[in-house]
Design a protein around this motif. Structure first.
Motif, PDB file in Angstrom:
ATOM      1  N   ALA A 141       5.708   8.381   0.106  1.00  0.00           N
ATOM      2  CA  ALA A 141       6.167   9.206  -1.017  1.00  0.00           C
ATOM      3  C   ALA A 141       5.951   8.596  -2.400  1.00  0.00           C
ATOM      4  O   ALA A 141       6.811   8.679  -3.262  1.00  0.00           O
ATOM      5  CB  ALA A 141       7.648   9.540  -0.833  1.00  0.00           C
ATOM      6  N   GLU A 142       4.761   7.999  -2.598  1.00  0.00           N
ATOM      7  CA  GLU A 142       4.452   7.482  -3.942  1.00  0.00           C
ATOM      8  C   GLU A 142       4.217   8.638  -4.905  1.00  0.00           C
ATOM      9  O   GLU A 142       4.613   8.576  -6.059  1.00  0.00           O
ATOM     10  CB  GLU A 142       3.227   6.565  -3.892  1.00  0.00           C
ATOM     11  CG  GLU A 142       2.922   5.859  -5.210  1.00  0.00           C
ATOM     12  CD  GLU A 142       2.153   6.721  -6.206  1.00  0.00           C
ATOM     13  OE1 GLU A 142       2.377   6.570  -7.414  1.00  0.00           O
ATOM     14  OE2 GLU A 142       1.343   7.568  -5.781  1.00  0.00           O
ATOM     15  N   GLU A 143       3.566   9.705  -4.423  1.00  0.00           N
ATOM     16  CA  GLU A 143       3.175  10.804  -5.310  1.00  0.00           C
ATOM     17  C   GLU A 143       4.384  11.545  -5.883  1.00  0.00           C
ATOM     18  O   GLU A 143       4.255  12.249  -6.879  1.00  0.00           O
ATOM     19  CB  GLU A 143       2.259  11.792  -4.566  1.00  0.00           C
ATOM     20  CG  GLU A 143       0.908  11.203  -4.164  1.00  0.00           C
ATOM     21  CD  GLU A 143       0.018  10.855  -5.349  1.00  0.00           C
ATOM     22  OE1 GLU A 143       0.383  11.161  -6.494  1.00  0.00           O
ATOM     23  OE2 GLU A 143      -1.044  10.261  -5.110  1.00  0.00           O
ATOM     24  N   VAL A 144       5.511  11.421  -5.227  1.00  0.00           N
ATOM     25  CA  VAL A 144       6.713  12.070  -5.760  1.00  0.00           C
ATOM     26  C   VAL A 144       7.724  11.015  -6.234  1.00  0.00           C
ATOM     27  O   VAL A 144       8.902  11.303  -6.431  1.00  0.00           O
ATOM     28  CB  VAL A 144       7.350  13.029  -4.721  1.00  0.00           C
ATOM     29  CG1 VAL A 144       6.446  14.216  -4.469  1.00  0.00           C
ATOM     30  CG2 VAL A 144       7.639  12.318  -3.398  1.00  0.00           C
ATOM     31  N   ALA A 184      -6.500  12.545  -2.051  1.00  0.00           N
ATOM     32  CA  ALA A 184      -7.232  12.673  -3.311  1.00  0.00           C
ATOM     33  C   ALA A 184      -6.864  11.569  -4.293  1.00  0.00           C
ATOM     34  O   ALA A 184      -7.406  11.489  -5.383  1.00  0.00           O
ATOM     35  CB  ALA A 184      -6.949  14.039  -3.937  1.00  0.00           C
ATOM     36  N   CYS A 185      -5.911  10.711  -3.905  1.00  0.00           N
ATOM     37  CA  CYS A 185      -5.525   9.610  -4.789  1.00  0.00           C
ATOM     38  C   CYS A 185      -5.979   8.278  -4.191  1.00  0.00           C
ATOM     39  O   CYS A 185      -5.684   7.218  -4.712  1.00  0.00           O
ATOM     40  CB  CYS A 185      -4.008   9.622  -5.015  1.00  0.00           C
ATOM     41  SG  CYS A 185      -3.491   8.754  -6.520  1.00  0.00           S
ATOM     42  N   GLY A 186      -6.666   8.350  -3.057  1.00  0.00           N
ATOM     43  CA  GLY A 186      -7.232   7.126  -2.468  1.00  0.00           C
ATOM     44  C   GLY A 186      -6.230   6.224  -1.769  1.00  0.00           C
ATOM     45  O   GLY A 186      -6.503   5.046  -1.556  1.00  0.00           O
ATOM     46  N   HIS A 187      -5.092   6.761  -1.356  1.00  0.00           N
ATOM     47  CA  HIS A 187      -4.141   5.907  -0.646  1.00  0.00           C
ATOM     48  C   HIS A 187      -4.705   5.483   0.717  1.00  0.00           C
ATOM     49  O   HIS A 187      -4.275   4.475   1.269  1.00  0.00           O
ATOM     50  CB  HIS A 187      -2.781   6.600  -0.511  1.00  0.00           C
ATOM     51  CG  HIS A 187      -2.131   6.890  -1.837  1.00  0.00           C
ATOM     52  ND1 HIS A 187      -0.890   7.451  -1.966  1.00  0.00           N
ATOM     53  CD2 HIS A 187      -2.559   6.675  -3.111  1.00  0.00           C
ATOM     54  CE1 HIS A 187      -0.589   7.583  -3.252  1.00  0.00           C
ATOM     55  NE2 HIS A 187      -1.591   7.134  -3.957  1.00  0.00           N
ATOM     56  N   ASP A 188      -5.692   6.242   1.221  1.00  0.00           N
ATOM     57  CA  ASP A 188      -6.392   5.826   2.448  1.00  0.00           C
ATOM     58  C   ASP A 188      -7.193   4.544   2.206  1.00  0.00           C
ATOM     59  O   ASP A 188      -7.298   3.683   3.070  1.00  0.00           O
ATOM     60  CB  ASP A 188      -7.290   6.964   2.971  1.00  0.00           C
ATOM     61  CG  ASP A 188      -8.139   7.611   1.879  1.00  0.00           C
ATOM     62  OD1 ASP A 188      -7.982   7.261   0.686  1.00  0.00           O
ATOM     63  OD2 ASP A 188      -8.960   8.480   2.202  1.00  0.00           O
ATOM     64  N   THR A 197       0.873  -1.176   0.000  1.00  0.00           N
ATOM     65  CA  THR A 197       0.000   0.000   0.000  1.00  0.00           C
ATOM     66  C   THR A 197       0.908   1.223   0.000  1.00  0.00           C
ATOM     67  O   THR A 197       2.050   1.151   0.441  1.00  0.00           O
ATOM     68  CB  THR A 197      -0.918   0.076   1.233  1.00  0.00           C
ATOM     69  OG1 THR A 197      -1.707   1.291   1.151  1.00  0.00           O
ATOM     70  CG2 THR A 197      -0.131   0.137   2.535  1.00  0.00           C
ATOM     71  N   ASP A 198       0.404   2.330  -0.495  1.00  0.00           N
ATOM     72  CA  ASP A 198       1.128   3.592  -0.353  1.00  0.00           C
ATOM     73  C   ASP A 198       0.499   4.353   0.813  1.00  0.00           C
ATOM     74  O   ASP A 198      -0.586   4.006   1.290  1.00  0.00           O
ATOM     75  CB  ASP A 198       1.128   4.407  -1.654  1.00  0.00           C
ATOM     76  CG  ASP A 198      -0.094   4.127  -2.501  1.00  0.00           C
ATOM     77  OD1 ASP A 198      -1.113   3.700  -1.929  1.00  0.00           O
ATOM     78  OD2 ASP A 198      -0.042   4.337  -3.725  1.00  0.00           O
ATOM     79  N   LEU A 199       1.168   5.387   1.293  1.00  0.00           N
ATOM     80  CA  LEU A 199       0.763   6.052   2.534  1.00  0.00           C
ATOM     81  C   LEU A 199       0.433   7.536   2.369  1.00  0.00           C
ATOM     82  O   LEU A 199      -0.232   8.123   3.222  1.00  0.00           O
ATOM     83  CB  LEU A 199       1.906   5.958   3.569  1.00  0.00           C
ATOM     84  CG  LEU A 199       2.460   4.580   3.934  1.00  0.00           C
ATOM     85  CD1 LEU A 199       3.724   4.731   4.781  1.00  0.00           C
ATOM     86  CD2 LEU A 199       1.433   3.757   4.682  1.00  0.00           C
ATOM     87  N   LEU A 222      -2.883  -2.995  -5.371  1.00  0.00           N
ATOM     88  CA  LEU A 222      -4.073  -2.440  -6.028  1.00  0.00           C
ATOM     89  C   LEU A 222      -3.964  -0.925  -5.991  1.00  0.00           C
ATOM     90  O   LEU A 222      -3.427  -0.364  -5.038  1.00  0.00           O
ATOM     91  CB  LEU A 222      -5.358  -2.828  -5.277  1.00  0.00           C
ATOM     92  CG  LEU A 222      -5.744  -4.303  -5.191  1.00  0.00           C
ATOM     93  CD1 LEU A 222      -7.020  -4.439  -4.351  1.00  0.00           C
ATOM     94  CD2 LEU A 222      -5.984  -4.891  -6.583  1.00  0.00           C
ATOM     95  N   HIS A 223      -4.472  -0.260  -7.027  1.00  0.00           N
ATOM     96  CA  HIS A 223      -4.639   1.192  -6.959  1.00  0.00           C
ATOM     97  C   HIS A 223      -6.072   1.514  -7.342  1.00  0.00           C
ATOM     98  O   HIS A 223      -6.573   1.003  -8.334  1.00  0.00           O
ATOM     99  CB  HIS A 223      -3.678   1.939  -7.885  1.00  0.00           C
ATOM    100  CG  HIS A 223      -3.530   3.383  -7.472  1.00  0.00           C
ATOM    101  ND1 HIS A 223      -4.589   4.267  -7.512  1.00  0.00           N
ATOM    102  CD2 HIS A 223      -2.485   4.071  -6.980  1.00  0.00           C
ATOM    103  CE1 HIS A 223      -4.177   5.450  -7.064  1.00  0.00           C
ATOM    104  NE2 HIS A 223      -2.902   5.357  -6.723  1.00  0.00           N
ATOM    105  N   ASP A 224      -6.720   2.366  -6.533  1.00  0.00           N
ATOM    106  CA  ASP A 224      -8.114   2.688  -6.872  1.00  0.00           C
ATOM    107  C   ASP A 224      -8.161   3.431  -8.203  1.00  0.00           C
ATOM    108  O   ASP A 224      -7.184   4.072  -8.618  1.00  0.00           O
ATOM    109  CB  ASP A 224      -8.820   3.463  -5.753  1.00  0.00           C
ATOM    110  CG  ASP A 224      -8.098   4.737  -5.387  1.00  0.00           C
ATOM    111  OD1 ASP A 224      -6.970   4.951  -5.849  1.00  0.00           O
ATOM    112  OD2 ASP A 224      -8.674   5.531  -4.629  1.00  0.00           O
TER     113      ASP A 224
HETATM  114 ZN   LIG Z   1      -1.922   7.029  -6.040  1.00  0.00          ZN
END
Ligand SMILES: [Zn+2]
Ligand SMILES: [Zn+2]
Length: 429
Positions: A158-161, A123-127, A98-100, A186-188
């Protein structure tokens, strides 16, 4: 009625419970966790509380947890990676990620559990990904009789960067915890309705390259252009010429994007500046195409400067930002097929659909170590079917993005992950 259903469920012998029934029992608690995570987003490289929460929950489930884990090139930054290991006899090792992190977006969803951290939003659904992983972790621990090997759960910052996967690998992830035999995530997905899972074998997400170009000229008075080499005109020509890379130099069947997203130069209308800076993002899928496009992005500005009579010592400067670039996300076809079929058996084959590749990027593929470890990233549907049909569904990174019926998305995600784990580490294989 609801209470009666739960009581009836509890009366069932544990082993006979379906994944769906097991999720029903834990879903209220997971929804609380989801709302807590959503309300408290943290930006990339600042995931201190988020990683602590995820690490603590996994520890409570019996996982051997290490956090913070990882190392960034900048020693001032903490890499808040989470590594949670559950060993269960001999067998392969499966990495599930998962990303955080969250994004610098001001939330406008109007949800009662909207972000309380001003200007920051999941806003990217990492939650969703974190909650899915926590739910799956519980079931994986409860169903130990149905699999063997090692589960390695990863909370990646730090997935977004596109820094976090690299940070965890540079911190010695595989040296310390062992190299997995395969990796899944998985990514939403805002282009797929909630309740469904999408898959794309081979090229799934594009490579990103971040490039800065400094178009240099010779400045002077705006009323005397003849005594200058105007970098503004040259920058304008360059921007247009760069568009011919995708449209004229490459096959229309092979997607390439070259975008100049920012343009900076000059101080005043009657001054011709010395230089203009262009900030590019470049998206490609294949490594050889990636290199060719980058070569073109160096060649074209040089040629235009030469044509404009710019002196050699004022030739354009090309700068590739390695830290803001990442290779394409390639889904191992065999692993992707196995994962999607396992999900199809759990959810029903009609709930699992082939989707198009996307020009956005991810750093999950780095866990595959350039093809040494098969990886598969699948898409978890999060869209409202009505909004999808009317083309009004907010996309990922939008201030209005929210998974449509979080219960459905979480339930689907947990069933998918657990089905994958039980298949890949199952006794049958
Ligand atoms: Zn994402
Ligand atoms: Zn994102």
């Amino acid at each position: 009625m609801k209470r009666l259903a739960i009581l009836l469920l509890m009366a069932l012998p544990l082993a006979a419970q379906s994944l769906d029934q097991r999720i029903t029992a834990i879903l209220p608690g997971l929804l609380d966790t989801y709302r807590t995570l959503h309300a408290n987003p943290e930006l990339s490289t600042q995931e201190a509380k988020t990683s602590a929460l995820v690490g603590q929950r996994l520890r409570e489930l019996g996982y051997d947890v290490t956090t913070p884990f990882g190392k960034y090139p900048d020693p001032a930054l903490t890499c808040y990676g989470v590594v949670a290991i559950l060993k269960n006899g001999n067998g392969p090792t499966l990495l599930v990620r998962t990303d955080l992190d969250a994004l610098p977006v001001t939330e406008q969803t109007g949800l009662p559990y909207a972000s309380t951290n001003a200007g920051v939003m999941h806003a990217c659904g990492h939650d969703v990904h974190m909650t899915t992983l926590l739910g799956a972790a519980k079931l994986i621990a409860d169903l130990k009789s149905q699999w063997h090997g090692t589960v390695m759960l990863i909370g990646q910052p730090a997935e977004e960067v596109v820094k976090g996967a690299q940070g965890m690998l540079a911190g010695g992830l595989y040296e310390r915890f062992g190299k997995p035999d395969f990796a899944i995530a998985l990514h939403d997905w805002a282009g797929l309705e909630s309740g469904r899972v999408g898959y794309r074998p081979a090229q799934f997400m594009a490579a990103t390259d971040s490039v800065n170009l400094t178009i240099r000229g010779v400045g002077g008075h705006g009323a005397a252009p003849q005594s200058t080499k105007d970098p503004v005109v040259l920058a304008a020509q360059t921007i247009l010429a760069l568009q011919t890379i995708a449209s004229r130099e490459h096959s229309p069947l092979d997607p390439v994007v070259v975008t100049v997203g920012r343009l900076e130069g000059g101080t005043k209308r009657n001054i011709i500046p010395d230089d203009v800076r262009l900030y590019l993002t470049i998206r490609t899928f294949k490594p050889e195409v990636r290199q060719r496009v980058l070569d073109s992005v160096q060649r074209i500005p040089k040629g235009l400067a030469l044509a404009a009579g710019v002196p050699d010592d004022r030739a354009p400067v090309y700068e590739h930002l390695d830290a803001e670039s990442v290779a394409a996300t390639y889904n191992d076809p065999a692993l992707t097929d196995r994962f999607q079929k396992a999900i199809g058996r759990e959810l029903g084959a009609d709930k699992v659909v082939l989707i198009d590749p996307a020009m956005v990027s991810e750093d999950f593929g780095l866990f595959g170590m350039s093809g040494q470890i098969p990886t598969a990233l699948l898409a978890l549907g999060a869209a409202d079917p009505a909004k999808l049909a009317s083309n009004t569904q907010p996309g990922l990174h939008s201030s209005k993005f929210a998974p449509y019926v979080p219960e459905t998305v979480l339930r689907t995600g947990i069933r998918a992950v657990v089905a994958g784990v039980l298949d890949l580490l199952g006794a049958r294989h």
